[in-house]
Design an enzyme around this catalytic site. Sequence first.
Site, PDB file in Angstrom:
ATOM      1  N   CYS D  58       0.841  -1.203   0.000  1.00  0.00           N
ATOM      2  CA  CYS D  58       0.000   0.000   0.000  1.00  0.00           C
ATOM      3  C   CYS D  58       0.871   1.246   0.000  1.00  0.00           C
ATOM      4  O   CYS D  58       2.048   1.202   0.362  1.00  0.00           O
ATOM      5  CB  CYS D  58      -0.857  -0.033   1.268  1.00  0.00           C
ATOM      6  SG  CYS D  58      -1.910   1.417   1.475  1.00  0.00           S
ATOM      7  N   THR D  60       0.643   3.399   2.151  1.00  0.00           N
ATOM      8  CA  THR D  60       1.016   3.506   3.562  1.00  0.00           C
ATOM      9  C   THR D  60       2.303   2.740   3.840  1.00  0.00           C
ATOM     10  O   THR D  60       3.148   3.170   4.625  1.00  0.00           O
ATOM     11  CB  THR D  60      -0.131   2.968   4.443  1.00  0.00           C
ATOM     12  OG1 THR D  60      -1.298   3.721   4.159  1.00  0.00           O
ATOM     13  CG2 THR D  60       0.203   3.088   5.918  1.00  0.00           C
ATOM     14  N   HIS D  63       5.199   4.842   3.136  1.00  0.00           N
ATOM     15  CA  HIS D  63       5.546   5.754   4.241  1.00  0.00           C
ATOM     16  C   HIS D  63       6.338   5.010   5.316  1.00  0.00           C
ATOM     17  O   HIS D  63       7.289   5.542   5.880  1.00  0.00           O
ATOM     18  CB  HIS D  63       4.280   6.354   4.861  1.00  0.00           C
ATOM     19  CG  HIS D  63       3.516   7.246   3.948  1.00  0.00           C
ATOM     20  ND1 HIS D  63       4.027   8.419   3.457  1.00  0.00           N
ATOM     21  CD2 HIS D  63       2.272   7.131   3.416  1.00  0.00           C
ATOM     22  CE1 HIS D  63       3.131   9.006   2.664  1.00  0.00           C
ATOM     23  NE2 HIS D  63       2.056   8.240   2.620  1.00  0.00           N
ATOM     24  N   HIS D  83      -1.015  -4.797   5.368  1.00  0.00           N
ATOM     25  CA  HIS D  83      -2.424  -4.948   5.782  1.00  0.00           C
ATOM     26  C   HIS D  83      -3.332  -5.401   4.636  1.00  0.00           C
ATOM     27  O   HIS D  83      -4.519  -5.603   4.838  1.00  0.00           O
ATOM     28  CB  HIS D  83      -2.949  -3.653   6.393  1.00  0.00           C
ATOM     29  CG  HIS D  83      -2.773  -2.459   5.505  1.00  0.00           C
ATOM     30  ND1 HIS D  83      -1.619  -1.717   5.480  1.00  0.00           N
ATOM     31  CD2 HIS D  83      -3.595  -1.894   4.608  1.00  0.00           C
ATOM     32  CE1 HIS D  83      -1.743  -0.734   4.604  1.00  0.00           C
ATOM     33  NE2 HIS D  83      -2.920  -0.824   4.051  1.00  0.00           N
ATOM     34  N   GLU D  84      -2.789  -5.590   3.434  1.00  0.00           N
ATOM     35  CA  GLU D  84      -3.599  -6.075   2.307  1.00  0.00           C
ATOM     36  C   GLU D  84      -3.230  -7.531   2.056  1.00  0.00           C
ATOM     37  O   GLU D  84      -2.080  -7.831   1.772  1.00  0.00           O
ATOM     38  CB  GLU D  84      -3.289  -5.264   1.044  1.00  0.00           C
ATOM     39  CG  GLU D  84      -3.403  -3.755   1.209  1.00  0.00           C
ATOM     40  CD  GLU D  84      -2.947  -2.993  -0.050  1.00  0.00           C
ATOM     41  OE1 GLU D  84      -2.495  -3.639  -1.021  1.00  0.00           O
ATOM     42  OE2 GLU D  84      -3.038  -1.756  -0.043  1.00  0.00           O
ATOM     43  N   ILE D 195      -5.420   4.473  -6.026  1.00  0.00           N
ATOM     44  CA  ILE D 195      -6.852   4.502  -5.680  1.00  0.00           C
ATOM     45  C   ILE D 195      -7.626   5.308  -6.717  1.00  0.00           C
ATOM     46  O   ILE D 195      -8.754   4.958  -7.082  1.00  0.00           O
ATOM     47  CB  ILE D 195      -7.083   5.092  -4.277  1.00  0.00           C
ATOM     48  CG1 ILE D 195      -6.141   4.487  -3.245  1.00  0.00           C
ATOM     49  CG2 ILE D 195      -8.540   4.908  -3.863  1.00  0.00           C
ATOM     50  CD1 ILE D 195      -6.451   3.088  -2.849  1.00  0.00           C
ATOM     51  N   ASP D 215      -4.368  14.449 -13.937  1.00  0.00           N
ATOM     52  CA  ASP D 215      -3.087  14.024 -13.363  1.00  0.00           C
ATOM     53  C   ASP D 215      -1.966  14.744 -14.098  1.00  0.00           C
ATOM     54  O   ASP D 215      -2.080  15.062 -15.286  1.00  0.00           O
ATOM     55  CB  ASP D 215      -2.897  12.508 -13.467  1.00  0.00           C
ATOM     56  CG  ASP D 215      -1.933  11.990 -12.395  1.00  0.00           C
ATOM     57  OD1 ASP D 215      -2.420  11.417 -11.395  1.00  0.00           O
ATOM     58  OD2 ASP D 215      -0.704  12.196 -12.536  1.00  0.00           O
ATOM     59  N   LEU D 282     -10.902  11.565  -0.363  1.00  0.00           N
ATOM     60  CA  LEU D 282     -10.114  10.443   0.160  1.00  0.00           C
ATOM     61  C   LEU D 282      -8.642  10.812   0.304  1.00  0.00           C
ATOM     62  O   LEU D 282      -7.974  10.405   1.250  1.00  0.00           O
ATOM     63  CB  LEU D 282     -10.240   9.221  -0.753  1.00  0.00           C
ATOM     64  CG  LEU D 282      -9.491   7.994  -0.237  1.00  0.00           C
ATOM     65  CD1 LEU D 282     -10.346   7.244   0.765  1.00  0.00           C
ATOM     66  CD2 LEU D 282      -9.066   7.080  -1.375  1.00  0.00           C
ATOM     67  N   LEU D 284      -5.227  12.373   1.275  1.00  0.00           N
ATOM     68  CA  LEU D 284      -4.814  13.084   2.487  1.00  0.00           C
ATOM     69  C   LEU D 284      -3.871  14.217   2.130  1.00  0.00           C
ATOM     70  O   LEU D 284      -2.983  14.062   1.288  1.00  0.00           O
ATOM     71  CB  LEU D 284      -4.144  12.107   3.451  1.00  0.00           C
ATOM     72  CG  LEU D 284      -5.083  11.030   3.982  1.00  0.00           C
ATOM     73  CD1 LEU D 284      -4.316  10.025   4.835  1.00  0.00           C
ATOM     74  CD2 LEU D 284      -6.222  11.648   4.782  1.00  0.00           C
ATOM     75  N   ILE D 307     -13.966  10.524   3.493  1.00  0.00           N
ATOM     76  CA  ILE D 307     -13.957   9.071   3.257  1.00  0.00           C
ATOM     77  C   ILE D 307     -12.721   8.453   3.886  1.00  0.00           C
ATOM     78  O   ILE D 307     -11.600   8.901   3.650  1.00  0.00           O
ATOM     79  CB  ILE D 307     -13.964   8.748   1.757  1.00  0.00           C
ATOM     80  CG1 ILE D 307     -15.136   9.425   1.053  1.00  0.00           C
ATOM     81  CG2 ILE D 307     -13.998   7.224   1.554  1.00  0.00           C
ATOM     82  CD1 ILE D 307     -16.492   8.908   1.431  1.00  0.00           C
TER      83      ILE D 307
END
Lengths: 363, 363, 363, 363
Positions: D58, D60, D63, D83-84, D195, D215, D282, D284, D307
């Site tokens: 992910c 995340t 990071h 976590h996926e 996403i 984009d 969504l 951040l 979201i």
Amino acid sequence: MTTLAARPIEVSAPHRPTTMRALIKHHAGTELQFVSNRPVPTPGPRDVLIRVKKVGICGTDRHIWEWDAWAAGRIPVGIVTGHEFVGTIEQVGSAVTNYKPGQRVSAEGHITAWKDYNSRTGNAHIASDTKIIGIDRDGCFAEYVCVPEENVWPVHASIPDKIAAVLDPLGNAVHTVMAANVSAKSVLVTGTGIIGLMSITVAKAAGASRIFATDLDPKRRALAKKLGATEAFDPRDDQWIADIRKHCRGEGVDVLLEMSGASTALTQGFEALRNGGTAALLGLFGKPVTFDINKLVIFKGCTVLGINGRKMFETWYQMEELLLSGRLELEDIVTHEFPLEQFKKAHETMISGEGIKVVMAVN
Amino acid sequence: MTTLAARPIEVSAPHRPTTMRALIKHHAGTELQFVSNRPVPTPGPRDVLIRVKKVGICGTDRHIWEWDAWAAGRIPVGIVTGHEFVGTIEQVGSAVTNYKPGQRVSAEGHITAWKDYNSRTGNAHIASDTKIIGIDRDGCFAEYVCVPEENVWPVHASIPDKIAAVLDPLGNAVHTVMAANVSAKSVLVTGTGIIGLMSITVAKAAGASRIFATDLDPKRRALAKKLGATEAFDPRDDQWIADIRKHCRGEGVDVLLEMSGASTALTQGFEALRNGGTAALLGLFGKPVTFDINKLVIFKGCTVLGINGRKMFETWYQMEELLLSGRLELEDIVTHEFPLEQFKKAHETMISGEGIKVVMAVN
Amino acid sequence: MTTLAARPIEVSAPHRPTTMRALIKHHAGTELQFVSNRPVPTPGPRDVLIRVKKVGICGTDRHIWEWDAWAAGRIPVGIVTGHEFVGTIEQVGSAVTNYKPGQRVSAEGHITAWKDYNSRTGNAHIASDTKIIGIDRDGCFAEYVCVPEENVWPVHASIPDKIAAVLDPLGNAVHTVMAANVSAKSVLVTGTGIIGLMSITVAKAAGASRIFATDLDPKRRALAKKLGATEAFDPRDDQWIADIRKHCRGEGVDVLLEMSGASTALTQGFEALRNGGTAALLGLFGKPVTFDINKLVIFKGCTVLGINGRKMFETWYQMEELLLSGRLELEDIVTHEFPLEQFKKAHETMISGEGIKVVMAVN
Amino acid sequence: MTTLAARPIEVSAPHRPTTMRALIKHHAGTELQFVSNRPVPTPGPRDVLIRVKKVGICGTDRHIWEWDAWAAGRIPVGIVTGHEFVGTIEQVGSAVTNYKPGQRVSAEGHITAWKDYNSRTGNAHIASDTKIIGIDRDGCFAEYVCVPEENVWPVHASIPDKIAAVLDPLGNAVHTVMAANVSAKSVLVTGTGIIGLMSITVAKAAGASRIFATDLDPKRRALAKKLGATEAFDPRDDQWIADIRKHCRGEGVDVLLEMSGASTALTQGFEALRNGGTAALLGLFGKPVTFDINKLVIFKGCTVLGINGRKMFETWYQMEELLLSGRLELEDIVTHEFPLEQFKKAHETMISGEGIKVVMAVN
């Protein structure tokens, strides 16, 4: 299994008896039997054992008492009946994480495995596998009752036991009213039985601007007005629908709450509803209804909501807020209280209509 | 009256004839009559006069053609019939502000005075005073038709006349599908008449994940699958509801679109719907329906939506978006086109079922 | 044009003067000017001419009076100002169909051509082409005002003129409260200016269970409590957000109504809002706001609603229902009334804060 | 404790090792460490132990890999990250009722005690006590991972492992799209990261009529169009907002999905949104955003949705339906797969942008 070891099973309840007083459906016939030697249930790892303080007698309990066709077809002989209650947590199962002994609680009586679509999306009240305490398994007309942790509802300190005992039926009224979204709207309640009457005070507290009611019984109509109905009609009076339309811009009420289970009331209620209005149906009909869907639903562009139980747990939160508002008038609805031992008088008071909501004190 | 003076009445249409070709309900009986000397209507100050290009024949036009009890009770003898059309604005009334001659338009056929609750809150499609063109007043089976400015819908340049002529029935399908909110949901369409078939392609374009259909006719079922249905069932097959449940987590479809007007389909459709599902009802029933509301609506906790006409004009905007998506497959639905003069053959093609949607070219 | 001929222009108002008293923005600077020879406006074919009885002075009128940057950039010098009023229909234009002289009416001041998406789908209050009376064109601080038929709102007989004069700002409060859906919910109102105070009594009448308010001014906080706030906080007190959370299950309020236009209040309000709560924003900010969207909106999973004007006409119907409920307490909000000629005193009373809502009697 | 006795703890897994391969955050700095002797976690009574098959990396995880300020402030050194995932149930705890070993499952990584308002009302994804696997406690970049029963999601047999491994981020896209209700609407996606790209195919499958994207990267824009975007804009081009308006009746898109976390994109996105539109946020933002709330939210009358995560479990059901529809195009999004041991290359492929979604095979 270190985790289990780390959370030892609650065993330190030295004074708890092994048997208890309870009302059981002792045979396939009328009435209930009072027994004093019912074994106290043992909570499973995810269950909570509750010492019951007060219970309410539901219309469903009347069916069970009278052993009508529905009861004969559903109720297992031998169970403890009753599903409306408040009590104190006595013991929690080994895997329970959110509760501890001593908390004052009520509980949602619909038990589900939390595995179908509705259970997992906030609508467990219509789960496909629901079992109900006091109907499909042992209920609360007893000193102790056992429910899964997920069903427990902690009762706000400001709510007295007498009201906390009847959160289940009050929740039916709150669910119906909130589903129909009555805020700043005119509302018609057809049928002022116990849930119908509760719906009137709930609808007013929830912001309904004007509330109309119908009932055959003049005493119920008078009580409906006392609880906040703008007008209460005898549905046999031919003028009442025209009167409602006149009150409502010539069009009809915004919302219908059908609480009677009478097919005439259903048709009349939809006739009194404006085009585009919302009808929430809670009352159960004695048999399939013959209904002019074209005229009453399709051409009107209505929304019809089937209402069942209480949302788990949105309804319970809404109910707490409405009780905290101080605007619910329940004094005239919860009319009688008897000790559990006087269960015959309690049931008869409810069945005769002398009482509206009858409560029994257990502990 | 300087304002009126500043916007002179449109008079410069020198070549417009004073009479026109039209189909009229000439007597209280079957069929229509073709006339060539119907006076061209004169628009009032808020009206728009439209030169008709193509029209669609609706199921309602079949009732009028066959002069059934409903038609005999509602249709004024002498009117021009027809309510589905596309055309070009010929003239605008003196107080019209938003349109001008030359624009290609269709129109919403439900005419209201915009003064009741629903008209003033975005739900004019269920206004209490609605009159419909081609039913209560002159319609579009003619060279010219007149409607209030508020009813006009400018047709997007990318939409061909043949499709623009049938936005009215397509709008019924769009209204039903969008009201039921099918996005990422499983859908059952009971009845694949013209609106039922349109609903299948609309539901797919609107994001329904899987679409099931029922119809007695194997050709319609085959077409349903061609249009996007995952499966099409013969409702006389006892297994179909169990099959649907198996496809849908053992629970049932999320959404029912009732398009048949058959009471058996209604009951079966609700049986195939999961608890908490949404049913949108468009099909009209021949008589009041006997229905198990307890089991099919209340215990299920369903939402039932009565669907009528098209939202003015939310449905029309949604329809335009769906057409712009390029995902609507209407080629197999709009099957025939005839010149207005061949109206008998056109009506017969539709009535026999040989055609699905039949269009007539007027100008 | 027989239709026009059939509906002759209303000319039989023999006693109507050709000039009238009015307050005009006479120069690009402060204050207004009282004139007695303003020409009475002539209604176009779709317009209604209204004889004004009472008007309200809005916060916007203060900006116009003080001629701040916003006013200087928007208000055309020379116009009659004012947009809150009640009056009686004097004359209707030739194409008007729903009203007639003599009706007591107010009007929605946002004027649109009814041709964009929002106008045609029940959200005309956010039409892209809106012009506002008293801001972009002549308003109601005069003996007569002219508005399109579509903007007229017939006032219920039970509503006194003093309240009917301020339906516009009351509608702002009703729109905000109803958009946020406060029924059986806890609500925080940040800022108790005129709309904030109205929101408190509206929220209570609409079914909010508990209402919290913030304001710097202790008199406003006292009034907030008198109108129904459970608690009113000084936002400079560090404890208030923690106090609100304690009241609300440790989580925060269900709904935030932002009425202050202060960026500090915005941030604090979102901090006091529970995860998944709804914030309705009506107060306008003096400049772009620096805001922690991650923490206050995204992680919280909040819904934020921009609120503008009043829904045409859902808000007006809701307002009528709330007024008919008898639960709106407006006596302490509409504090002063002056004759039009005392417009200076009237504006000063409002601007100084001595008055909350100030009304002027015109006829 | 007869109930516990009746459901013996699962002990018969003789061949399971006591240690496992895993990626751990071994120090307060960059990268991860591969270890082969991490103890296999022991499930508590309500937990499920899953043997991991495939995992997704992910944003995340980037990071965490790069150990930025956020990671340094939140991630406990020593945990297993990730976590996926998809895997197979190896063992269930003693109080688990709905699952058994052998089932192929994924899981929602947000863990809550199910006791606050949101948890108990269908919005557990925004519970106030959430802990996330791979962030706050051990995650799935390992041979085994342990999650509570309530978090388990059984994967439909038709979904391949490669896709099942990335249901978590796909769920972010589905949650955003479904919250914004895109059916028959025009949609703008600002930012086509992983996403954002998923949102395009999801929005199309969910019924969005037309999808626009922005984009900076021309390759991403090309991919956006391949996945279904009608048009993809370089946001540095001054004309793009005007172009979007031209496509959308001159008004703007119905829905904005903000996926970039860039404040410029946020402002531009709202400028491209029509009045009354819906924006789902969504992405951040790196810091608090300065934003013209008056112009972009209040005057527009917009609805803004924060979201976060995925709805538990409405989003998961919707995702399953969308996958069953066959309309999600994920082949171009899930671009790379490496064995767990090549975790450095896998992370670098993702971080460099060479890969979009990178999967690692564990078992």
